[in-house]
Design an enzyme around this catalytic site. Structure first.
Site, PDB file in Angstrom:
ATOM      1  N   SER A 317      50.495  67.274  31.765  1.00  0.00           N
ATOM      2  CA  SER A 317      51.909  67.562  31.609  1.00  0.00           C
ATOM      3  C   SER A 317      52.281  68.806  32.413  1.00  0.00           C
ATOM      4  CB  SER A 317      52.250  67.697  30.127  1.00  0.00           C
ATOM      5  OG  SER A 317      53.641  67.655  29.925  1.00  0.00           O
ATOM      6  N   ASP A 401      55.620  56.469  29.199  1.00  0.00           N
ATOM      7  CA  ASP A 401      55.837  57.895  28.957  1.00  0.00           C
ATOM      8  C   ASP A 401      57.334  58.200  29.038  1.00  0.00           C
ATOM      9  OD1 ASP A 401      55.858  60.692  28.929  1.00  0.00           O
ATOM     10  OD2 ASP A 401      53.970  60.815  30.032  1.00  0.00           O
ATOM     11  N   HIS A 430      53.272  59.775  26.273  1.00  0.00           N
ATOM     12  CA  HIS A 430      52.836  61.132  26.606  1.00  0.00           C
ATOM     13  C   HIS A 430      51.657  61.494  25.720  1.00  0.00           C
ATOM     14  CE1 HIS A 430      53.808  64.424  29.219  1.00  0.00           C
ATOM     15  NE2 HIS A 430      53.701  65.299  28.238  1.00  0.00           N
TER      16      HIS A 430
END
Length: 450
Positions: A317, A401, A430
């Protein structure tokens, strides 16, 4: 944004760090051990009786532009299609759905067809309410994703900007400090809380360092964090006794404090830190974050046990973005692994195309203020760092995601100039699948020479 969920009951327990902490935590630890003894005899909560499943008609979830994807939507209770289920549908390009409708699934299932004329991703999301509870499912399919190109523009002085930023930071003595954490150390590794000077004498980066106990020289790995404010425990699992690992925080605060301190900061002074001074590149919050990640490479380089040959950087991320930035700015980095890399191709969303978290420009229109923010954000766009990387890289992300859309991740991958490997896990959002985590770790160890 957690790197990995773990089934361990000890996952969120703060390990006592000194005599006073050990005394204060004795009662808590006793309770935990009792819980550990009882858990095997208790039923575990896992899954839901109602599921909303959406699957495409191709195993890899990929189509060519102009082709038709057929998705099957099923609402199940106890594994059986739920007749008469009412669903709310949202469909279209990810983040830019243009279809909203309600329907009743007579047999608990229906088909949905999708097309895109341009390279990108199409998402179908379904929501139902059963017995007062909300259940959702999504399916995101790609159309010629290998042809996606990012919108991010490159500032003409990008290289000069970052060269100057690092030169200014390196005028300060690194002043490295290390404190042994015997309670975290293992038979094979010593674990330290460390800190070093970042971009000003008063600004420090804190982290957890793991160093093999045996004499010798070792490869090194820098772990850069996902978004948030939290403590860190260090990495004694990647290659015990065979690798130096430095895991850093980015906020200039110690990473071994009580959780409540980070909770207060997250809700107070560090709330929404990722949007601070977006229109002013010199004052952007991430300027000191990125220089701090490169200074972490400086810190590793002065360690006596580093072999001066292998130094990787990895993160997920926000950490995926920081991996790209660090590798772009320091050629001592020999490889990188970026997982669902955020903070890439911000301005795509002004063109009706999904960009990466934190979605600075979603729903915004052209204006002088927006223009200033776009121009400032370009110095902090992962796309522009990726364009400058030469190291072997591993990329992995999921199609479902909703925080970091696959359009932005695929765009970065497609323009990455170095040797690259792509590992897509379409069903993931995610988060990680176990296989994805294991593949990531294996790739890293291979490139560490282990």
């Amino acid at each position: 944004m957690l790197l990995k969920e773990t089934p361990s009951i000890f996952a969120d327990v703060n390990i006592p760090r000194n005599k006073q902490d050990r005394t204060m935590n004795k009662r808590t630890l006793t309770s935990i051990l009792l819980l550990a003894a009882v858990l095997p005899t208790m039923a575990q909560i896992r899954g839901r009786a109602v599921e909303v499943n959406i699957v495409p008609d191709r195993m890899d979830w990929n189509y060519r532009t102009g082709e038709t994807a057929e998705m099957t939507l099923t609402v199940q209770r106890n594994g059986v299609p739920l007749r008469g289920a009412k669903v709310e549908l949202e469909a279209g390009k990810e983040l830019f759905a243009d279809t909203h409708k309600q329907m009743v699934l007579k047999d608990g299932s229906t088909k949905w067809k999708a097309q895109l004329k341009e390279p990108g991703f199409y998402r179908l999301k379904a929501t139902t309410h059963i017995d007062g509870r909300k259940y959702s499912g999504i399916c995101t399919v790609g159309f010629s994703p290998e042809q996606i190109r990012p919108f991010a523009q490159n500032p003409v002085d990008f290289d000069t900007f970052w060269k100057r930023a690092l030169q200014e930071a390196r005028k300060n003595n690194l002043d490295p400090r290390m404190r042994l954490l015997p309670e975290r150390s293992t038979e094979l590794d010593d674990v330290f809380e460390v800190s070093f000077v970042n971009n000003t004498p008063e600004s420090r980066i804190y982290g957890i360092l793991t160093v093999p106990k045996q004499t010798g020289e070792y490869p090194a790995l820098l772990r850069v964090p996902g978004a948030g404010v939290r403590p860190y425990s260090g990495d004694t699992y990647t290659a015990p006794g065979r690798c130096i690992v430095l895991e850093i925080g980015i906020h200039g605060i110690p990473v071994t404090m009580e959780q409540k301190v980070y909770d207060l900061l997250r809700g107070g002074a560090l709330d929404n830190y990722w949007a601070v001074n977006l229109d002013e590149p010199e004052r952007n919050y991430y300027k000191r974050v990125i220089t701090g990640a490169v200074r972490a490479v400086d810190f590793i380089a002065q360690l006596p046990k580093w072999n001066h040959r292998v130094l990787g950087v990895t993160g997920a991320s926000q950490g995926g973005f920081l991996s790209l930035a660090t590798a772009a700015l320091d050629d001592r980095v020999t490889f990188l692994a970026a997982v669902h890399d955020a903070m890439c191709d911000y301005e795509a969303e002004l063109h009706g195309v999904a960009g990466g978290w934190p979605h600075y420009f979603i729903g915004q229109k052209d204006s002088p203020l927006v223009k200033a923010r776009i121009e400032g954000a370009r110095y902090y766009d992962g796309v522009n760092f990726a364009r400058r990387c030469k190291q072997p890289a591993w990329f992995s992300f999921g199609y479902n995601d909703e925080a970091v859309p696959p359009t932005s991740s695929y765009g970065v991958y497609n323009i990455y100039p170095g040797t690259k490997t792509l590992s897509v896990y379409p069903t993931t959002g995610h988060f990680w699948l176990q296989e994805q985590w294991d593949e990531w770790q294996s790739w890293i160890k291979k490139h560490l020479g282990l």
